[in-house]
Structures are given as C-alpha cells and as structure tokens.
Enzyme design. Structure first.
Site, PDB file in Angstrom:
ATOM      1  CG  LEU A  15      16.949  -4.016  16.336  1.00  0.00           C
ATOM      2  CD1 LEU A  15      15.503  -3.733  16.722  1.00  0.00           C
ATOM      3  CD2 LEU A  15      16.999  -4.973  15.155  1.00  0.00           C
ATOM      4  CB  ALA A  47      26.483  -2.467  16.739  1.00  0.00           C
ATOM      5  CD  GLN A  89      25.660  -5.737  19.472  1.00  0.00           C
ATOM      6  OE1 GLN A  89      25.432  -4.931  18.576  1.00  0.00           O
ATOM      7  NE2 GLN A  89      25.420  -7.027  19.358  1.00  0.00           N
ATOM      8  CG  HIS A 152      28.385  -7.188  17.766  1.00  0.00           C
ATOM      9  ND1 HIS A 152      28.126  -8.450  17.277  1.00  0.00           N
ATOM     10  CD2 HIS A 152      27.800  -6.334  16.887  1.00  0.00           C
ATOM     11  CE1 HIS A 152      27.429  -8.352  16.148  1.00  0.00           C
ATOM     12  NE2 HIS A 152      27.224  -7.072  15.896  1.00  0.00           N
ATOM     13  CB  ALA A 154      27.060 -12.198  16.512  1.00  0.00           C
ATOM     14  CE1 TYR A 157      29.733  -5.695  10.859  1.00  0.00           C
ATOM     15  CE2 TYR A 157      28.214  -6.583  12.473  1.00  0.00           C
ATOM     16  CZ  TYR A 157      28.453  -5.859  11.320  1.00  0.00           C
ATOM     17  OH  TYR A 157      27.407  -5.302  10.632  1.00  0.00           O
ATOM     18  N   GLY A 295      13.334  -8.786  16.837  1.00  0.00           N
ATOM     19  CA  GLY A 295      14.007  -7.628  16.260  1.00  0.00           C
ATOM     20  C   GLY A 295      13.075  -6.808  15.396  1.00  0.00           C
ATOM     21  NE  ARG A 296      13.595  -9.499  10.767  1.00  0.00           N
ATOM     22  CZ  ARG A 296      13.637 -10.629  10.070  1.00  0.00           C
ATOM     23  NH1 ARG A 296      13.687 -10.576   8.759  1.00  0.00           N
ATOM     24  NH2 ARG A 296      13.646 -11.787  10.690  1.00  0.00           N
TER      25      ARG A 296
END
Ligand SMILES: Cc1cc2nc3c(=O)[nH]c(=O)nc-3n(C[C@H](O)[C@H](O)[C@H](O)COP(=O)(O)O)c2cc1C
Length: 373
Positions: A15, A47, A89, A152, A154, A157, A295-296
């Site tokens: 995140l 990231a 990540q 990463h 996904a 990107y 996540g959130r």
C-alpha cells in the site's frame, strides 16, 4: 507459504502511502508496519523503486542506494521483533519526461486524469539494464533484512504492460506472441531468483485488471501461461488481483474466474481485491485461495486479525488520508503524530495547504506513465 510458517492467512498487501520524502523510507514507517503485525503474519511493503528512473510517484521509497537500504533496516527490524514475515515489493514504475514502455502510444486521460508526456518504447538492448535493476533491488532488500521480495507485475506498470496484448506493440522477441510478451517478466523472475533464491521470491500479477488501459484480450490464457511458467521456478507465492467484483446489496460476490489459474499454479496462492471477513473465509474454505489480502481494511484497522476473530466492528477507511504528501509526512515526524489519524491529518493538511499554494511540493510531470499522445 514455502519455507515460512504463517500463523494466519490474512495478508497486508503493498500500500503505497507516498510518505517517503526524497524516496528515503522514514521512521514513521516503523509504527505503520509494526501496528499491522500479528504474530507471524505476512506483510508486503509498499511498491519500492528499484532505480532512479523507476520511482513512479513522488515520495515512494526506494531500495537502490546505500542510504535507502540503511533507512529500511530499522523498519524491517521492528517487523521482525514482532515476528512478522516481511517481503519488499520491488517495482519498476517509470518516471521522467518520456516514461519507458513497450509502446509509444499513450492513454487518454492519463494517470489521475492528467495529460502526461507520451511513453517511449524500450529498445531490446535496454532490457538487460531493467532486469539488472530488479536483481540488484532484490539483493538490497535482503541486505536490508527483508525475508524476500515481491516482483510487482500488476496494475498497469511496466511489467504488466509488456504482458498485455492491447499495450505491447513491440515487434522483436519481447512482443507479439503470448510467450514473447511474458518473456520480460520471466527474465526478471529468473534473475531475481538467481540472486536471492526462489524461496524468497513472490510475484504480483493482474491479468484481468485494466487499470490505465493495460488490457489483455485473453486474461485467462495469460494467467494460465504465467502459472505454468512460474511452476518451473518453485517461487514462494503467486499473488493475483481479482477482476472487478459484481457488487450486490452489501457484499462482493466471488466471481470464481481465477479458479483455473489457481489450480494450475503449484505454489501458495494469494487472492486480492474486495475481500471481507465473510467472502475471505469462504474463499479459503472452498480452496479458491490460500491467503487473502485486506488492503483498505488493514489501513483503517491496524489490528484487523484481532478484530476478525470475534467479528468485532470495523472502522471505514478514509480515502483522503490514504496518500499523504511529503510535507505532511515531514510534519508528522517533527511533531510526532500519526498522519493516518484523520483529525491530525486534517489539521496538518490545512497547514500544508497554506504552504503548498506558495510552493508546490513536486512537479506532477515527474509522475510518469503511459499517457496521452
Ligand atoms: C492507498 C493504496 C496504495 C496502494 N499501493 C499499492 C502498491 O504500492 N502496490 C500494489 O501492487 N498495489 C497497491 N495498492 C493496491 C492494494 O495492494 C490492493 O490490491 C487493493 O487495495 C485491493 O485490496 P482491498 O480491496 O482489500 O483494499 C494500493 C491500494 C491503496 C488503497
């Protein structure tokens, strides 16, 4: 999960909070990550840029320089002290005047509704440099103390762009057929494994996602091809983002479309996107996934596993505090408060607004992404 013994199946996903001023991880991340560990839980750091040309958004952390590696160390140590398993990540999100891609074509509108400079298609002879950047980042992550890295691949990107046939228009060995389009991702996987070992490597993919128009005409074939290709490497896990859910009255239904990909992949499988306590339990019970991302919910409820056990109430996430600018992060350090707490963040945002009107924090053009031509 591979060589790791996890005490539960809930995962804190990457995140990005955009709080690492000047791309250096900051001490406030110690609190942020430590709050979200429960005994031997699995956490994936946000990231993290692998080179100076791969920072993407402003104020993302990096893992390229000595200073960045040293800055990560106390954060990783704090996670380990609470028995967390922590992967970093590693991400190539282009930034700069002409973001690199596998196409010269941009998207309209660009990221955040902006009008960004068009990308530049990579030349074949430039690919080894990117692969090497990812390899070195993995080495640095281990040096910083991380238990492993997540590549990463996904969310539209660079790596994801290469895999998707609606984006990649390269005509050499990295474009065209499905095999060719996946070549870039698999070369990175191999290089990273050779550097740190397959047991320390995971990958995040999103074949069904179409964020920033990174679309593939046959996501299932793409997902299956990657599952079979990854099986040869014996990596720690494959992390996959669900397609957008169909929203029913109050809950998201599982679409089950990842099932063939899950069955094809031999290692640990992590499902992400729109999970809650009920459908997360269902997904695990039905063997749809091994681990589940929140996540959130984890953002708003750092003690989420403890709350899930008795099915206690949850706080709702606050979108306005998800990404916090450098100035706010700096102030939070100076005045020792947690910017995730809405009241404090609002106070500080008002403070920051007074300053930023006079002096912008960063030039939006440095975001860099495939963009309008
Ligand atoms: C504030 C925020 C930052 C995110 N940053 C990243 C990131 O750095 N890397 C990534 O792969 N996904 C990122 N994501 C996507 C999340 O990892 C996750 O897939 C998403 O929140 C869906 O899960 P959820 O429905 O449980 O929230 C981000 C999402 C949010 C809300």
């Amino acid at each position: 999960m591979g060589n790791f013994n996890l005490s539960h199946r809930m995962v804190l996903p990457p995140l990005g909070r955009l709080r690492s001023y000047n791309n250096i991880p900051k001490p406030h991340a110690i609190l942020y990550y430590s709050q979200r560990i429960s005994n031997a839980g699995f956490l994936i750091a946000e990231a993290t840029g692998v080179s100076v040309t791969a920072r993407g958004y402003p104020n993302r952390p990096g893992i390229r320089t000595k200073e960045q590696v040293e800055a990560w160390k106390p954060i990783v140590k704090a996670v380990h002290e609470k028995r967390g398993i922590f992967f970093c990540q590693i991400s190539y999100q282009p930034n700069g005047e002409a973001p690199i891609s596998c196409t010269n074509k941009g998207v309209t509108p660009g990221l955040g509704g902006g009008d960004w400079p068009p990308p530049r298609s990579l030349r074949t002879d430039e690919i080894p440099q990117i692969v090497n950047d990812m390899r070195l980042a993995a080495r640095n992550a281990i040096e910083a103390g991380f238990d492993g890295v997540e590549i990463h691949g996904a969310n539209g990107y660079l790596i994801d762009q290469f895999m998707k046939d609606k984006v990649n228009d390269i005509t050499d060995k990295y474009g065209g057929s499905l095999e060719n389009r996946c070549c870039f991702a698999l070369e990175i996987v191999e290089a990273v494994i050779n550097e740190i070992g397959a047991d320390k490597v995971g990958i995040r993919l999103s074949p069904y996602e179409h964020y920033m128009k990174a679309v593939d005409s046959n996501p299932e074939a793409l997902g299956l091809y990657m599952a079979n290709a990854l099986n040869k490497f014996g990596i720690a896990y494959r992390h996959i983002i669900e397609p957008p859910r169909i929203k029913t009255v109050d809950e998201y239904e599982l679409l089950q479309c990842l099932l063939p990909i899950r069955k094809a992949f031999k290692g640990t499988f992590i499902g992400a996107g729109g999970y809650n306590r009920e459908n997360g339990n269902k997904a695990v019970a039905e063997n749809y996934t091994d681990l589940v991302v929140f996540g959130r919910m984890f953002l708003a409820n750092p003690d989420l596993p403890k709350r899930f056990e008795p099915n206690a109430g949850l706080k709702k996430h606050d979108r306005s505090t998800m990404y916090i600018t450098a100035l706010i992060a700096e102030l939070s350090e100076r005045y020792d408060f947690n910017p995730a707490q809405t009241a404090a963040a609002n106070r500080t945002r008002r403070l920051a607004a007074n300053v930023t009107t006079a002096r912008p924090l960063y030039n939006l053009a440095t975001f860099g992404f495939r963009s309008r031509r």
